[in-house]
Write a protein that holds these residues in place. Structure first.
Motif, PDB file in Angstrom:
ATOM      1  N   GLU A   1     -26.691  14.124 -13.214  1.00  0.00           N
ATOM      2  CA  GLU A   1     -27.636  14.209 -12.181  1.00  0.00           C
ATOM      3  C   GLU A   1     -27.822  15.676 -11.499  1.00  0.00           C
ATOM      4  OE1 GLU A   1     -27.518  11.108  -9.120  1.00  0.00           O
ATOM      5  OE2 GLU A   1     -27.810   9.526 -10.581  1.00  0.00           O
ATOM      6  N   MET A   2     -26.572  16.162 -11.144  1.00  0.00           N
ATOM      7  CA  MET A   2     -26.450  17.551 -10.773  1.00  0.00           C
ATOM      8  C   MET A   2     -26.883  18.555 -11.842  1.00  0.00           C
ATOM      9  SD  MET A   2     -25.319  17.596  -7.748  1.00  0.00           S
ATOM     10  CE  MET A   2     -24.702  18.840  -7.294  1.00  0.00           C
ATOM     11  N   ARG A   3     -26.220  18.183 -12.919  1.00  0.00           N
ATOM     12  CA  ARG A   3     -26.561  19.344 -14.230  1.00  0.00           C
ATOM     13  C   ARG A   3     -28.129  19.319 -14.327  1.00  0.00           C
ATOM     14  NH1 ARG A   3     -27.868  18.402 -19.068  1.00  0.00           N
ATOM     15  NH2 ARG A   3     -27.065  16.192 -19.330  1.00  0.00           N
ATOM     16  N   GLU A   4     -28.729  17.986 -14.457  1.00  0.00           N
ATOM     17  CA  GLU A   4     -30.022  18.038 -14.598  1.00  0.00           C
ATOM     18  C   GLU A   4     -30.884  18.711 -13.523  1.00  0.00           C
ATOM     19  OE1 GLU A   4     -30.575  13.867 -15.468  1.00  0.00           O
ATOM     20  OE2 GLU A   4     -30.214  14.193 -17.756  1.00  0.00           O
ATOM     21  N   ALA A   5     -30.718  18.339 -12.151  1.00  0.00           N
ATOM     22  CA  ALA A   5     -31.151  18.862 -11.452  1.00  0.00           C
ATOM     23  C   ALA A   5     -31.237  20.685 -11.219  1.00  0.00           C
ATOM     24  CB  ALA A   5     -30.867  18.488  -9.903  1.00  0.00           C
ATOM     25  N   ALA A   6     -30.160  21.147 -11.837  1.00  0.00           N
ATOM     26  CA  ALA A   6     -30.136  22.436 -11.679  1.00  0.00           C
ATOM     27  C   ALA A   6     -30.714  23.205 -13.146  1.00  0.00           C
ATOM     28  CB  ALA A   6     -28.477  22.837 -11.986  1.00  0.00           C
ATOM     29  N   GLY A   7     -31.126  21.903 -14.066  1.00  0.00           N
ATOM     30  CA  GLY A   7     -32.041  22.419 -14.885  1.00  0.00           C
ATOM     31  C   GLY A   7     -31.420  23.221 -16.203  1.00  0.00           C
ATOM     32  N   LEU A   8     -30.008  22.468 -16.266  1.00  0.00           N
ATOM     33  CA  LEU A   8     -29.158  22.922 -17.166  1.00  0.00           C
ATOM     34  C   LEU A   8     -29.131  22.214 -18.324  1.00  0.00           C
ATOM     35  CD1 LEU A   8     -26.384  24.481 -14.973  1.00  0.00           C
ATOM     36  CD2 LEU A   8     -28.055  25.917 -16.257  1.00  0.00           C
ATOM     37  N   SER A   9     -28.901  22.590 -19.628  1.00  0.00           N
ATOM     38  CA  SER A   9     -28.233  21.705 -20.694  1.00  0.00           C
ATOM     39  C   SER A   9     -26.975  21.511 -20.421  1.00  0.00           C
ATOM     40  CB  SER A   9     -28.717  22.126 -22.109  1.00  0.00           C
ATOM     41  OG  SER A   9     -27.981  23.561 -22.440  1.00  0.00           O
ATOM     42  N   GLN A  10     -26.308  20.659 -21.692  1.00  0.00           N
ATOM     43  CA  GLN A  10     -24.728  20.536 -21.508  1.00  0.00           C
ATOM     44  C   GLN A  10     -24.302  21.693 -22.161  1.00  0.00           C
ATOM     45  OE1 GLN A  10     -24.001  17.014 -23.657  1.00  0.00           O
ATOM     46  NE2 GLN A  10     -23.939  15.633 -22.011  1.00  0.00           N
ATOM     47  N   ARG A  11     -24.834  22.576 -22.986  1.00  0.00           N
ATOM     48  CA  ARG A  11     -24.361  23.676 -23.770  1.00  0.00           C
ATOM     49  C   ARG A  11     -24.318  24.923 -22.491  1.00  0.00           C
ATOM     50  NH1 ARG A  11     -23.751  23.863 -29.377  1.00  0.00           N
ATOM     51  NH2 ARG A  11     -24.958  22.151 -30.282  1.00  0.00           N
ATOM     52  N   GLN A  12     -25.604  24.663 -21.882  1.00  0.00           N
ATOM     53  CA  GLN A  12     -25.679  25.949 -20.647  1.00  0.00           C
ATOM     54  C   GLN A  12     -24.604  25.787 -19.676  1.00  0.00           C
ATOM     55  OE1 GLN A  12     -29.865  25.083 -19.990  1.00  0.00           O
ATOM     56  NE2 GLN A  12     -30.727  26.920 -20.887  1.00  0.00           N
ATOM     57  N   LEU A  13     -24.448  24.662 -19.221  1.00  0.00           N
ATOM     58  CA  LEU A  13     -23.258  24.318 -18.309  1.00  0.00           C
ATOM     59  C   LEU A  13     -21.873  24.714 -18.725  1.00  0.00           C
ATOM     60  CD1 LEU A  13     -22.500  23.422 -15.371  1.00  0.00           C
ATOM     61  CD2 LEU A  13     -22.627  21.006 -16.279  1.00  0.00           C
ATOM     62  N   ALA A  14     -21.737  24.352 -19.966  1.00  0.00           N
ATOM     63  CA  ALA A  14     -20.447  24.707 -20.632  1.00  0.00           C
ATOM     64  C   ALA A  14     -20.332  26.030 -20.494  1.00  0.00           C
ATOM     65  CB  ALA A  14     -20.308  23.961 -22.036  1.00  0.00           C
ATOM     66  N   ALA A  15     -21.173  26.825 -21.009  1.00  0.00           N
ATOM     67  CA  ALA A  15     -21.131  28.215 -20.931  1.00  0.00           C
ATOM     68  C   ALA A  15     -20.629  28.748 -19.562  1.00  0.00           C
ATOM     69  CB  ALA A  15     -22.372  29.008 -21.352  1.00  0.00           C
ATOM     70  N   LYS A  16     -21.583  28.357 -18.463  1.00  0.00           N
ATOM     71  CA  LYS A  16     -21.294  29.031 -17.119  1.00  0.00           C
ATOM     72  C   LYS A  16     -20.054  28.464 -16.399  1.00  0.00           C
ATOM     73  CE  LYS A  16     -26.304  28.804 -15.439  1.00  0.00           C
ATOM     74  NZ  LYS A  16     -26.070  29.922 -14.638  1.00  0.00           N
TER      75      LYS A  16
ATOM     76  N   GLY B   1     -17.257  27.971 -18.599  1.00  0.00           N
ATOM     77  CA  GLY B   1     -16.159  28.676 -19.280  1.00  0.00           C
ATOM     78  C   GLY B   1     -15.453  27.346 -20.034  1.00  0.00           C
ATOM     79  N   ALA B   2     -16.386  26.382 -20.283  1.00  0.00           N
ATOM     80  CA  ALA B   2     -15.707  25.413 -21.256  1.00  0.00           C
ATOM     81  C   ALA B   2     -15.700  25.714 -22.543  1.00  0.00           C
ATOM     82  CB  ALA B   2     -16.393  23.928 -21.061  1.00  0.00           C
ATOM     83  N   ASP B   3     -14.619  25.550 -23.477  1.00  0.00           N
ATOM     84  CA  ASP B   3     -14.687  26.030 -24.812  1.00  0.00           C
ATOM     85  C   ASP B   3     -15.809  25.338 -25.567  1.00  0.00           C
ATOM     86  OD1 ASP B   3     -12.876  27.815 -24.566  1.00  0.00           O
ATOM     87  OD2 ASP B   3     -11.377  26.656 -24.839  1.00  0.00           O
TER      88      ASP B   3
END
Length: 99
Positions: free
Chosen positions: A26-41, A43-45
Motif C-alpha cells: 500500500e505504501m509503495r502504491e501510494a508513492a506511485g512506484l512499481s516494484q522495480r522502481q522501489l528496488a532501485a530506490k 538499492g535492492a539487487d
C-alpha cells in the motif's frame, strides 16, 4: 548480530508478516512506484525482493529502514514504528502499547 527470537513457522508471525507485506505494498502504491522502481530506490539487487516482502516472506534489513522511508516518502520514525508492529510486536507493545 540481531536475531529474530520469534519462530518463523509460528502462524501468528506469518500472519503479521503478511499483514506487514500488504502495508508495504500500500505504501509503495501510494508513492506511485512499481516494484522495480522501489528496488532501485532502496538499492535492492532484484525487484523480486520487493515482491517477497509484500507477500510476507522476508524482512527489510534494519540498516536499510532509512532508505525505505525516504523512497516511500514517509518520515523515518513513523515508518519504523509501523514496521515494528509487524516485525517485532513484543517490543512494539512494550514501547507503544496501552499502559
Amino acid at each position: 548480530m540481531y536475531g529474530n527470537p520469534q519462530r518463523r513457522s509460528a502462524p501468528e508471525v506469518q500472519d503479521l508478516r503478511r499483514e506487514g507485506g500488504r502495508w508495504l505494498k500500500e505504501m509503495r502504491e501510494a508513492a506511485g512506484l512499481s516494484q522495480r522502481q522501489l528496488a532501485a530506490k532502496v538499492g535492492a539487487d532484484y525487484y523480486t525482493f520487493i515482491s517477497q516482502l509484500e507477500t510476507g516472506r522476508g524482512r527489510i534489513p534494519p540498516d536499510r529502514y532509512r532508505d525505505w522511508a525516504v523512497a516511500l516518502g514517509t518520515p523515518e520514525r513513523a515508518f519504523v514504528r509501523e514496521l515494528m508492529r509487524f516485525y517485532d510486536p513484543i517490543t512494539y507493545e512494550i514501547l507503544f502499547g496501552e499502559e
